[in-house]
Design a protein around this motif. Structure first.
Motif, PDB file in Angstrom:
ATOM      1  N   HIS A  57       0.848  -1.195   0.000  1.00 22.13           N
ATOM      2  CA  HIS A  57       0.000   0.000   0.000  1.00 22.13           C
ATOM      3  C   HIS A  57       0.880   1.241   0.000  1.00 22.13           C
ATOM      4  CE1 HIS A  57      -3.579   2.381   0.997  1.00 22.13           C
ATOM      5  NE2 HIS A  57      -2.765   3.079   1.759  1.00 22.13           N
ATOM      6  N   PHE A  58       0.606   2.145  -0.936  1.00 24.63           N
ATOM      7  CA  PHE A  58       1.312   3.431  -1.010  1.00 24.63           C
ATOM      8  C   PHE A  58       0.266   4.527  -0.964  1.00 24.63           C
ATOM      9  CE2 PHE A  58       2.595   6.994  -3.740  1.00 24.63           C
ATOM     10  CZ  PHE A  58       3.753   7.402  -3.093  1.00 24.63           C
ATOM     11  N   GLU A  59       0.475   5.477  -0.080  1.00 28.13           N
ATOM     12  CA  GLU A  59      -0.459   6.591   0.052  1.00 28.13           C
ATOM     13  C   GLU A  59       0.342   7.828   0.416  1.00 28.13           C
ATOM     14  OE1 GLU A  59      -4.076   7.799   3.078  1.00 28.13           O
ATOM     15  OE2 GLU A  59      -3.749   5.694   2.614  1.00 28.13           O
ATOM     16  N   GLY A  60      -0.002   8.940  -0.172  1.00 33.05           N
ATOM     17  CA  GLY A  60       0.662  10.178   0.194  1.00 33.05           C
ATOM     18  C   GLY A  60       0.885  11.071  -0.995  1.00 33.05           C
ATOM     19  N   ARG A  61       1.774  12.017  -0.828  1.00 34.73           N
ATOM     20  CA  ARG A  61       2.090  12.979  -1.862  1.00 34.73           C
ATOM     21  C   ARG A  61       3.216  12.449  -2.734  1.00 34.73           C
ATOM     22  NH1 ARG A  61      -0.654  17.075  -0.994  1.00 34.73           N
ATOM     23  NH2 ARG A  61       0.379  18.837  -1.933  1.00 34.73           N
ATOM     24  N   VAL A  62       3.119  12.742  -4.016  1.00 34.57           N
ATOM     25  CA  VAL A  62       4.159  12.323  -4.948  1.00 34.57           C
ATOM     26  C   VAL A  62       4.954  13.573  -5.322  1.00 34.57           C
ATOM     27  CG1 VAL A  62       4.670  11.235  -7.146  1.00 34.57           C
ATOM     28  CG2 VAL A  62       2.710  10.472  -5.823  1.00 34.57           C
ATOM     29  N   GLY A  63       6.135  13.713  -4.735  1.00 32.65           N
ATOM     30  CA  GLY A  63       6.976  14.874  -4.993  1.00 32.65           C
ATOM     31  C   GLY A  63       8.038  14.617  -6.053  1.00 32.65           C
TER      32      GLY A  63
ATOM     33  N   ASP B  49       2.786  19.432 -16.332  1.00 36.54           N
ATOM     34  CA  ASP B  49       1.458  20.040 -16.201  1.00 36.54           C
ATOM     35  C   ASP B  49       0.749  19.650 -14.904  1.00 36.54           C
ATOM     36  OD1 ASP B  49       0.706  17.415 -16.643  1.00 36.54           O
ATOM     37  OD2 ASP B  49      -0.478  17.842 -18.439  1.00 36.54           O
ATOM     38  N   GLY B  50       1.420  18.949 -14.003  1.00 36.32           N
ATOM     39  CA  GLY B  50       0.827  18.548 -12.730  1.00 36.32           C
ATOM     40  C   GLY B  50       0.172  17.184 -12.764  1.00 36.32           C
ATOM     41  N   SER B  51       0.146  16.537 -13.904  1.00 38.87           N
ATOM     42  CA  SER B  51      -0.453  15.207 -13.984  1.00 38.87           C
ATOM     43  C   SER B  51       0.603  14.140 -13.693  1.00 38.87           C
ATOM     44  CB  SER B  51      -1.088  14.970 -15.360  1.00 38.87           C
ATOM     45  OG  SER B  51      -0.105  14.979 -16.372  1.00 38.87           O
TER      46      SER B  51
ATOM     47  N   PRO C  28      -2.069 -14.524 -15.896  1.00 36.76           N
ATOM     48  CA  PRO C  28      -1.170 -14.922 -16.974  1.00 36.76           C
ATOM     49  C   PRO C  28      -1.752 -14.654 -18.362  1.00 36.76           C
ATOM     50  CG  PRO C  28      -1.132 -16.570 -15.257  1.00 36.76           C
ATOM     51  CD  PRO C  28      -2.242 -15.603 -14.909  1.00 36.76           C
ATOM     52  N   ALA C  29      -3.084 -14.501 -18.468  1.00 34.26           N
ATOM     53  CA  ALA C  29      -3.721 -14.222 -19.763  1.00 34.26           C
ATOM     54  C   ALA C  29      -3.781 -12.726 -20.083  1.00 34.26           C
ATOM     55  CB  ALA C  29      -5.131 -14.803 -19.783  1.00 34.26           C
ATOM     56  N   SER C  30      -3.410 -11.852 -19.128  1.00 32.85           N
ATOM     57  CA  SER C  30      -3.456 -10.400 -19.363  1.00 32.85           C
ATOM     58  C   SER C  30      -2.538 -10.036 -20.513  1.00 32.85           C
ATOM     59  CB  SER C  30      -3.011  -9.632 -18.119  1.00 32.85           C
ATOM     60  OG  SER C  30      -3.824  -9.928 -17.019  1.00 32.85           O
ATOM     61  N   SER C  31      -3.006  -9.124 -21.366  1.00 30.51           N
ATOM     62  CA  SER C  31      -2.204  -8.772 -22.542  1.00 30.51           C
ATOM     63  C   SER C  31      -1.827  -7.302 -22.599  1.00 30.51           C
ATOM     64  CB  SER C  31      -2.959  -9.152 -23.815  1.00 30.51           C
ATOM     65  OG  SER C  31      -4.176  -8.434 -23.886  1.00 30.51           O
ATOM     66  N   LYS C  32      -2.276  -6.496 -21.629  1.00 31.06           N
ATOM     67  CA  LYS C  32      -1.917  -5.087 -21.676  1.00 31.06           C
ATOM     68  C   LYS C  32      -1.359  -4.625 -20.333  1.00 31.06           C
ATOM     69  CE  LYS C  32      -6.685  -3.733 -20.954  1.00 31.06           C
ATOM     70  NZ  LYS C  32      -7.823  -3.143 -21.570  1.00 31.06           N
ATOM     71  N   ILE C  33      -0.510  -3.636 -20.407  1.00 31.15           N
ATOM     72  CA  ILE C  33       0.093  -3.050 -19.211  1.00 31.15           C
ATOM     73  C   ILE C  33      -0.873  -2.016 -18.657  1.00 31.15           C
ATOM     74  CG2 ILE C  33       1.993  -1.611 -18.386  1.00 31.15           C
ATOM     75  CD1 ILE C  33       3.693  -2.878 -20.653  1.00 31.15           C
ATOM     76  N   PRO C  34      -1.281  -2.120 -17.376  1.00 30.26           N
ATOM     77  CA  PRO C  34      -2.161  -1.112 -16.793  1.00 30.26           C
ATOM     78  C   PRO C  34      -1.523   0.284 -16.858  1.00 30.26           C
ATOM     79  CG  PRO C  34      -2.060  -3.030 -15.373  1.00 30.26           C
ATOM     80  CD  PRO C  34      -1.009  -3.215 -16.419  1.00 30.26           C
ATOM     81  N   GLU C  35      -2.313   1.254 -17.351  1.00 33.28           N
ATOM     82  CA  GLU C  35      -1.826   2.629 -17.468  1.00 33.28           C
ATOM     83  C   GLU C  35      -2.943   3.609 -17.134  1.00 33.28           C
ATOM     84  OE1 GLU C  35       1.518   2.414 -20.961  1.00 33.28           O
ATOM     85  OE2 GLU C  35      -0.547   2.746 -21.589  1.00 33.28           O
ATOM     86  N   MET C  36      -2.571   4.699 -16.464  1.00 32.89           N
ATOM     87  CA  MET C  36      -3.530   5.745 -16.151  1.00 32.89           C
ATOM     88  C   MET C  36      -2.807   7.083 -16.069  1.00 32.89           C
ATOM     89  SD  MET C  36      -6.225   6.068 -12.998  1.00 32.89           S
ATOM     90  CE  MET C  36      -5.208   6.815 -11.746  1.00 32.89           C
ATOM     91  N   LEU C  37      -3.443   8.121 -16.615  1.00 31.44           N
ATOM     92  CA  LEU C  37      -2.946   9.487 -16.504  1.00 31.44           C
ATOM     93  C   LEU C  37      -3.939  10.237 -15.633  1.00 31.44           C
ATOM     94  CD1 LEU C  37      -0.844  11.612 -17.442  1.00 31.44           C
ATOM     95  CD2 LEU C  37      -2.394  12.123 -19.353  1.00 31.44           C
ATOM     96  N   VAL C  38      -3.454  10.841 -14.555  1.00 32.76           N
ATOM     97  CA  VAL C  38      -4.328  11.532 -13.601  1.00 32.76           C
ATOM     98  C   VAL C  38      -3.734  12.900 -13.263  1.00 32.76           C
ATOM     99  CG1 VAL C  38      -3.208  10.386 -11.618  1.00 32.76           C
ATOM    100  CG2 VAL C  38      -5.505  11.320 -11.360  1.00 32.76           C
ATOM    101  N   ARG C  39      -4.607  13.899 -13.188  1.00 29.24           N
ATOM    102  CA  ARG C  39      -4.170  15.249 -12.788  1.00 29.24           C
ATOM    103  C   ARG C  39      -4.589  15.458 -11.328  1.00 29.24           C
ATOM    104  NH1 ARG C  39      -3.540  19.046 -16.645  1.00 29.24           N
ATOM    105  NH2 ARG C  39      -5.269  18.123 -17.747  1.00 29.24           N
ATOM    106  N   LEU C  40      -3.626  15.827 -10.515  1.00 27.89           N
ATOM    107  CA  LEU C  40      -3.904  16.061  -9.088  1.00 27.89           C
ATOM    108  C   LEU C  40      -4.139  17.533  -8.831  1.00 27.89           C
ATOM    109  CD1 LEU C  40      -1.239  13.686  -7.581  1.00 27.89           C
ATOM    110  CD2 LEU C  40      -3.626  13.218  -8.054  1.00 27.89           C
TER     111      LEU C  40
END
Length: 161
Positions: free
Chosen positions: A44-50, A75-77, A149-161
Protein backbone atom coordinates in the motif's frame (compact mmCIF):
# COMPACT_ATOMS: atom_id res chain seq x y z
CA UNK A 1 23.42 -15.75 -10.07
CA UNK A 2 20.44 -14.41 -8.12
CA UNK A 3 22.63 -13.74 -5.05
CA UNK A 4 24.81 -11.46 -7.20
CA UNK A 5 21.76 -9.19 -7.74
CA UNK A 6 20.55 -9.40 -4.11
CA UNK A 7 17.57 -11.60 -4.96
CA UNK A 8 16.55 -14.79 -3.19
CA UNK A 9 17.77 -18.13 -4.46
CA UNK A 10 15.60 -20.87 -5.90
CA UNK A 11 15.22 -22.70 -2.58
CA UNK A 12 12.23 -22.25 -0.27
CA UNK A 13 14.27 -21.19 2.77
CA UNK A 14 15.92 -18.23 1.03
CA UNK A 15 12.57 -17.16 -0.44
CA UNK A 16 10.98 -17.19 3.04
CA UNK A 17 13.89 -15.10 4.40
CA UNK A 18 13.46 -12.69 1.47
CA UNK A 19 9.72 -12.30 2.24
CA UNK A 20 10.48 -11.67 5.93
CA UNK A 21 13.12 -9.08 4.99
CA UNK A 22 10.63 -7.15 2.83
CA UNK A 23 8.28 -6.82 5.82
CA UNK A 24 10.90 -4.59 7.50
CA UNK A 25 10.12 -1.83 4.99
CA UNK A 26 7.24 0.61 4.89
CA UNK A 27 4.31 -0.18 2.60
CA UNK A 28 4.60 -3.97 2.69
CA UNK A 29 1.39 -4.99 4.53
CA UNK A 30 2.08 -8.67 3.99
CA UNK A 31 4.47 -10.83 2.01
CA UNK A 32 4.05 -14.60 2.11
CA UNK A 33 6.07 -17.10 0.13
CA UNK A 34 3.66 -19.67 -1.34
CA UNK A 35 6.24 -21.99 -2.91
CA UNK A 36 7.57 -22.58 -6.43
CA UNK A 37 8.69 -18.93 -6.79
CA UNK A 38 5.23 -17.48 -6.04
CA UNK A 39 4.73 -14.71 -3.47
CA UNK A 40 1.42 -13.36 -2.13
CA UNK A 41 1.94 -9.60 -1.67
CA UNK A 42 -0.19 -6.78 -0.24
CA UNK A 43 1.53 -3.42 -0.70
CA UNK A 44 0.00 0.00 0.00
CA UNK A 45 1.31 3.43 -1.01
CA UNK A 46 -0.46 6.59 0.05
CA UNK A 47 0.66 10.18 0.19
CA UNK A 48 2.09 12.98 -1.86
CA UNK A 49 4.16 12.32 -4.95
CA UNK A 50 6.98 14.87 -4.99
CA UNK A 51 9.15 12.98 -7.47
CA UNK A 52 9.07 9.95 -9.73
CA UNK A 53 8.34 6.70 -7.89
CA UNK A 54 9.27 3.11 -8.75
CA UNK A 55 8.13 0.00 -6.89
CA UNK A 56 9.67 -2.26 -5.79
CA UNK A 57 13.19 -1.35 -4.87
CA UNK A 58 14.37 -4.56 -3.30
CA UNK A 59 16.60 -4.42 -0.24
CA UNK A 60 20.20 -5.45 -0.94
CA UNK A 61 19.62 -5.35 -4.70
CA UNK A 62 20.72 -3.06 -7.53
CA UNK A 63 18.37 -4.72 -10.00
CA UNK A 64 15.11 -2.84 -10.73
CA UNK A 65 12.22 -4.55 -12.52
CA UNK A 66 9.39 -2.11 -11.86
CA UNK A 67 5.97 -3.44 -10.98
CA UNK A 68 4.65 0.13 -10.71
CA UNK A 69 6.01 3.44 -11.97
CA UNK A 70 4.64 6.91 -11.20
CA UNK A 71 6.09 9.62 -13.43
CA UNK A 72 5.42 13.32 -12.81
CA UNK A 73 4.65 15.59 -15.76
CA UNK A 74 5.21 19.34 -15.98
CA UNK A 75 1.46 20.04 -16.20
CA UNK A 76 0.83 18.55 -12.73
CA UNK A 77 -0.45 15.21 -13.98
CA UNK A 78 0.99 11.79 -13.17
CA UNK A 79 1.43 8.83 -15.51
CA UNK A 80 0.96 5.59 -13.59
CA UNK A 81 2.00 2.34 -15.28
CA UNK A 82 2.40 -1.21 -14.01
CA UNK A 83 4.79 -2.80 -16.53
CA UNK A 84 5.34 -6.09 -14.68
CA UNK A 85 1.63 -6.74 -14.11
CA UNK A 86 0.91 -8.43 -17.41
CA UNK A 87 0.75 -12.04 -18.49
CA UNK A 88 2.40 -13.94 -21.30
CA UNK A 89 6.08 -13.17 -21.67
CA UNK A 90 5.77 -10.24 -19.28
CA UNK A 91 6.33 -6.52 -19.84
CA UNK A 92 8.74 -6.86 -22.75
CA UNK A 93 6.36 -9.04 -24.75
CA UNK A 94 3.44 -6.69 -23.99
CA UNK A 95 5.43 -3.64 -25.09
CA UNK A 96 6.46 -5.41 -28.31
CA UNK A 97 2.83 -6.26 -29.08
CA UNK A 98 1.74 -2.65 -28.36
CA UNK A 99 4.25 -1.43 -30.96
CA UNK A 100 3.18 -4.05 -33.50
CA UNK A 101 6.43 -6.01 -33.16
CA UNK A 102 6.63 -9.77 -32.79
CA UNK A 103 6.69 -11.04 -29.22
CA UNK A 104 10.13 -12.66 -28.94
CA UNK A 105 9.40 -13.79 -25.38
CA UNK A 106 7.71 -16.97 -26.52
CA UNK A 107 9.39 -19.96 -24.96
CA UNK A 108 10.86 -17.78 -22.18
CA UNK A 109 9.59 -17.41 -18.63
CA UNK A 110 5.87 -16.69 -18.45
CA UNK A 111 4.55 -14.19 -15.92
CA UNK A 112 2.56 -15.75 -13.11
CA UNK A 113 1.26 -12.39 -11.85
CA UNK A 114 -2.31 -12.85 -10.66
CA UNK A 115 -4.60 -10.58 -8.69
CA UNK A 116 -6.05 -7.10 -8.87
CA UNK A 117 -4.21 -3.79 -9.30
CA UNK A 118 -6.26 -0.85 -7.99
CA UNK A 119 -5.58 2.89 -8.03
CA UNK A 120 -7.74 5.11 -5.79
CA UNK A 121 -7.51 8.86 -6.35
CA UNK A 122 -9.31 12.14 -5.77
CA UNK A 123 -7.63 13.56 -8.88
CA UNK A 124 -9.05 14.03 -12.37
CA UNK A 125 -8.56 10.85 -14.40
CA UNK A 126 -7.50 11.96 -17.89
CA UNK A 127 -6.96 8.54 -19.51
CA UNK A 128 -6.84 4.88 -18.51
CA UNK A 129 -6.86 1.54 -20.27
CA UNK A 130 -8.90 -0.50 -17.77
CA UNK A 131 -11.80 -2.68 -18.89
CA UNK A 132 -14.45 -0.98 -16.76
CA UNK A 133 -13.10 2.57 -16.36
CA UNK A 134 -13.32 4.68 -13.21
CA UNK A 135 -15.89 3.82 -10.53
CA UNK A 136 -16.78 5.52 -7.26
CA UNK A 137 -15.17 3.87 -4.26
CA UNK A 138 -15.40 4.44 -0.48
CA UNK A 139 -12.36 6.76 -0.44
CA UNK A 140 -12.31 8.19 -3.98
CA UNK A 141 -12.49 7.22 -7.62
CA UNK A 142 -11.03 3.76 -8.33
CA UNK A 143 -9.63 2.22 -11.47
CA UNK A 144 -9.03 -1.55 -11.39
CA UNK A 145 -7.22 -4.03 -13.57
CA UNK A 146 -7.52 -7.79 -13.12
CA UNK A 147 -4.09 -9.32 -13.69
CA UNK A 148 -3.48 -12.91 -14.73
CA UNK A 149 -1.17 -14.92 -16.97
CA UNK A 150 -3.72 -14.22 -19.76
CA UNK A 151 -3.46 -10.40 -19.36
CA UNK A 152 -2.20 -8.77 -22.54
CA UNK A 153 -1.92 -5.09 -21.68
CA UNK A 154 0.09 -3.05 -19.21
CA UNK A 155 -2.16 -1.11 -16.79
CA UNK A 156 -1.83 2.63 -17.47
CA UNK A 157 -3.53 5.74 -16.15
CA UNK A 158 -2.95 9.49 -16.50
CA UNK A 159 -4.33 11.53 -13.60
CA UNK A 160 -4.17 15.25 -12.79
CA UNK A 161 -3.90 16.06 -9.09
Amino acid sequence: MSKMFGLPGADDASNRRFAANLMKYQGWRSVAYKGKGVFDVDYHFEGRVGQDYVFPLMPESDLVIPFVEIRRRNDGSLMVTAPALTGGAGPFGARARMMGLPDKGEGGPVSRAEGRFTITTDGEILTNNSEDGPVAGPSGIQVRWDVSPASSKIPEMLVRL
